[in-house]
Design an enzyme around this catalytic site. Structure first.
Site, PDB file in Angstrom:
ATOM      1  N   ASP A   1      61.190  68.005 -82.134  1.00  0.00           N
ATOM      2  CA  ASP A   1      61.891  66.979 -81.482  1.00  0.00           C
ATOM      3  C   ASP A   1      61.192  65.434 -82.166  1.00  0.00           C
ATOM      4  O   ASP A   1      61.233  64.485 -81.782  1.00  0.00           O
ATOM      5  CB  ASP A   1      62.214  66.510 -80.306  1.00  0.00           C
ATOM      6  CG  ASP A   1      63.353  68.087 -79.532  1.00  0.00           C
ATOM      7  OD1 ASP A   1      63.922  68.826 -80.012  1.00  0.00           O
ATOM      8  OD2 ASP A   1      62.859  68.505 -78.134  1.00  0.00           O
TER       9      ASP A   1
ATOM     10  N   HIS B   1      56.129  63.514 -80.253  1.00  0.00           N
ATOM     11  CA  HIS B   1      56.700  64.172 -78.856  1.00  0.00           C
ATOM     12  C   HIS B   1      55.807  64.776 -78.505  1.00  0.00           C
ATOM     13  O   HIS B   1      56.200  64.342 -77.115  1.00  0.00           O
ATOM     14  CB  HIS B   1      58.020  64.746 -79.110  1.00  0.00           C
ATOM     15  CG  HIS B   1      58.343  65.502 -78.601  1.00  0.00           C
ATOM     16  ND1 HIS B   1      59.532  64.320 -77.800  1.00  0.00           N
ATOM     17  CD2 HIS B   1      58.870  66.818 -78.848  1.00  0.00           C
ATOM     18  CE1 HIS B   1      60.387  65.335 -76.667  1.00  0.00           C
ATOM     19  NE2 HIS B   1      59.975  66.728 -77.520  1.00  0.00           N
TER      20      HIS B   1
ATOM     21  N   HIS C   1      57.494  73.187 -80.909  1.00  0.00           N
ATOM     22  CA  HIS C   1      56.386  72.182 -80.079  1.00  0.00           C
ATOM     23  C   HIS C   1      56.549  73.035 -78.841  1.00  0.00           C
ATOM     24  O   HIS C   1      58.097  74.168 -78.805  1.00  0.00           O
ATOM     25  CB  HIS C   1      56.945  71.188 -79.998  1.00  0.00           C
ATOM     26  CG  HIS C   1      57.956  70.772 -79.749  1.00  0.00           C
ATOM     27  ND1 HIS C   1      59.195  70.750 -80.329  1.00  0.00           N
ATOM     28  CD2 HIS C   1      58.249  69.944 -78.289  1.00  0.00           C
ATOM     29  CE1 HIS C   1      60.577  70.512 -79.379  1.00  0.00           C
ATOM     30  NE2 HIS C   1      59.930  70.111 -78.207  1.00  0.00           N
TER      31      HIS C   1
ATOM     32  N   ASP D   1      62.639  74.546 -74.215  1.00  0.00           N
ATOM     33  CA  ASP D   1      63.770  74.334 -74.640  1.00  0.00           C
ATOM     34  C   ASP D   1      64.423  74.631 -75.934  1.00  0.00           C
ATOM     35  O   ASP D   1      64.833  74.777 -76.680  1.00  0.00           O
ATOM     36  CB  ASP D   1      65.154  73.220 -74.232  1.00  0.00           C
ATOM     37  CG  ASP D   1      64.534  71.876 -74.962  1.00  0.00           C
ATOM     38  OD1 ASP D   1      63.572  71.774 -74.520  1.00  0.00           O
ATOM     39  OD2 ASP D   1      65.415  70.931 -76.169  1.00  0.00           O
ATOM     40  N   HIS D   2      63.081  74.659 -76.818  1.00  0.00           N
ATOM     41  CA  HIS D   2      63.080  75.378 -78.135  1.00  0.00           C
ATOM     42  C   HIS D   2      62.433  76.891 -77.745  1.00  0.00           C
ATOM     43  O   HIS D   2      62.212  77.551 -78.877  1.00  0.00           O
ATOM     44  CB  HIS D   2      61.760  74.357 -78.656  1.00  0.00           C
ATOM     45  CG  HIS D   2      62.818  72.895 -78.920  1.00  0.00           C
ATOM     46  ND1 HIS D   2      62.774  72.321 -79.635  1.00  0.00           N
ATOM     47  CD2 HIS D   2      62.849  72.263 -77.652  1.00  0.00           C
ATOM     48  CE1 HIS D   2      63.637  71.049 -79.703  1.00  0.00           C
ATOM     49  NE2 HIS D   2      63.809  70.318 -78.463  1.00  0.00           N
TER      50      HIS D   2
ATOM     51  N   HIS E   1      57.660  73.109 -76.179  1.00  0.00           N
ATOM     52  CA  HIS E   1      58.534  72.290 -74.374  1.00  0.00           C
ATOM     53  C   HIS E   1      59.615  73.853 -74.619  1.00  0.00           C
ATOM     54  O   HIS E   1      60.190  74.371 -75.637  1.00  0.00           O
ATOM     55  CB  HIS E   1      59.810  71.971 -75.238  1.00  0.00           C
ATOM     56  CG  HIS E   1      58.976  70.582 -74.909  1.00  0.00           C
ATOM     57  ND1 HIS E   1      59.522  68.922 -75.395  1.00  0.00           N
ATOM     58  CD2 HIS E   1      57.483  70.184 -74.126  1.00  0.00           C
ATOM     59  CE1 HIS E   1      58.520  68.251 -74.658  1.00  0.00           C
ATOM     60  NE2 HIS E   1      57.881  68.725 -74.319  1.00  0.00           N
TER      61      HIS E   1
ATOM     62  N   HIS F   1      68.537  68.930 -81.679  1.00  0.00           N
ATOM     63  CA  HIS F   1      69.985  68.222 -80.350  1.00  0.00           C
ATOM     64  C   HIS F   1      70.614  67.262 -81.028  1.00  0.00           C
ATOM     65  O   HIS F   1      70.603  66.567 -82.183  1.00  0.00           O
ATOM     66  CB  HIS F   1      68.935  67.446 -79.350  1.00  0.00           C
ATOM     67  CG  HIS F   1      67.413  68.044 -78.597  1.00  0.00           C
ATOM     68  ND1 HIS F   1      68.519  68.247 -77.930  1.00  0.00           N
ATOM     69  CD2 HIS F   1      66.544  67.954 -78.875  1.00  0.00           C
ATOM     70  CE1 HIS F   1      67.353  69.483 -77.050  1.00  0.00           C
ATOM     71  NE2 HIS F   1      65.752  68.625 -77.728  1.00  0.00           N
TER      72      HIS F   1
HETATM   73 FE    FE Z   1      64.321  69.600 -77.602  1.00  0.00          FE
HETATM   74 ZN    ZN Z   2      60.711  68.081 -77.423  1.00  0.00          ZN
END
Ligand code: FE
Ligand code: ZN
Length: 256
Positions: free
Chosen positions: A130, A113, A55, A59-60, A57, A168
């Protein structure tokens, strides 16, 4: 034989690194940061051959550009999200062929998410970003409880021994919350002590399995009478639909 190793990023992200014995090429999933990936490649004498994204985001996806600056590789990701670096957009039913691993992965749409979140499944492994976490699930940033419920049900219906690689290290906090929702669950109580021991030694609690999640993850247990009862007493209302139970448990967790 495929090995799957966690590369730690930020506070609690895992970037999964997949490699087959005897082949220097490797695949990474959700590289939010390039630095720890480049370090792992150098240390292990590997070369990056494919990037998989679940996805949009940061942090990915935040490390993708820098990784590509070292040499172009195919970047697979959700067709339903705009990630500029994606070269191979995917949706449910598509397959990803990874000759460097001698592996084929199938793709699931798992909205909730984020709206276009996808998951990868194959070789007994699930890379779910996530969406499904060990002992929990992602927050509903772009989807409805009904969508997330259906996405989680899809993943829960995979074979019990499927290894779950989420993105995570949230397991301990998730399970401590799970104890409030499902306090009499013996499997859950045992899992909390196992995970406490792992975390005290700063060890990774992943992968878990679909079977373990079905028995201990409250977000996969909306149909359980004890989970339903605890969700009802937290919300102060009666539920007839498992989606309502799921939504209440998600709201309960969000309320902290
Ligand atoms: Fe994340
Ligand atoms: Zn995420």
């Amino acid at each position: 034989m495929i090995t799957v190793k966690p590369v730690r990023a930020f506070n609690d992200n895992y970037i999964w690194l997949l490699q087959r014995a005897g082949d220097p090429r490797c695949v990474v999933v959700d590289p939010g940061d390039a630095t720890p990936v480049l370090l792992a490649l150098a240390e292990q004498g590997l070369e990056l051959s494919t990037i998989l994204l679940t996805h949009h985001h940061g942090d990915h996806t935040g490390g993708v550009r820098e990784l590509l600056s070292h040499g172009p590789v195919p970047v697979y990701g959700p067709a339903g999200e705009s990630i500029p670096e994606v070269t191979q957009p995917l949706r449910e039913g598509d397959t990803v062929s990874l000759p460097e691993l001698d592996l084929e992965l199938g793709v699931f749409d798992v909205p909730g998410h984020t709206a276009g979140h996808i998951a990868y499944y194959g070789g007994g492994m699930l890379f779910c970003g996530d969406t499904l976490f060990a002992g929990g699930c992602g927050r509903l940033f772009e989807g409805t409880p009904a969508q997330m419920y259906q996405s989680l049900e899809k993943l829960a219906s995979l074979p019990e021994d499927t290894r779950v690689y989420c993105a995570h290290e949230y397991t301990l906090a998730n399970l401590r919350f799970a104890l409030k929702v499902d306090p009499d669950n013996r499997r859950l109580q045992d899992r909390v002590s196992e995970v406490e021991t792992l975390r005290a030694a700063d060890e990774c609690t992943l992968p878990s399995t679909i079977g373990e999640e079905r028995q201990t993850n409250p977000f996969l247990r909306s149909g359980d009478s004890s989970v339903k009862q605890h969700a009802e007493s937290w919300a102060g209302e009666r539920f007839t639909d498992p989606v309502e139970v799921f939504a209440a448990v998600r709201a309960w967790k969000d309320a902290g």
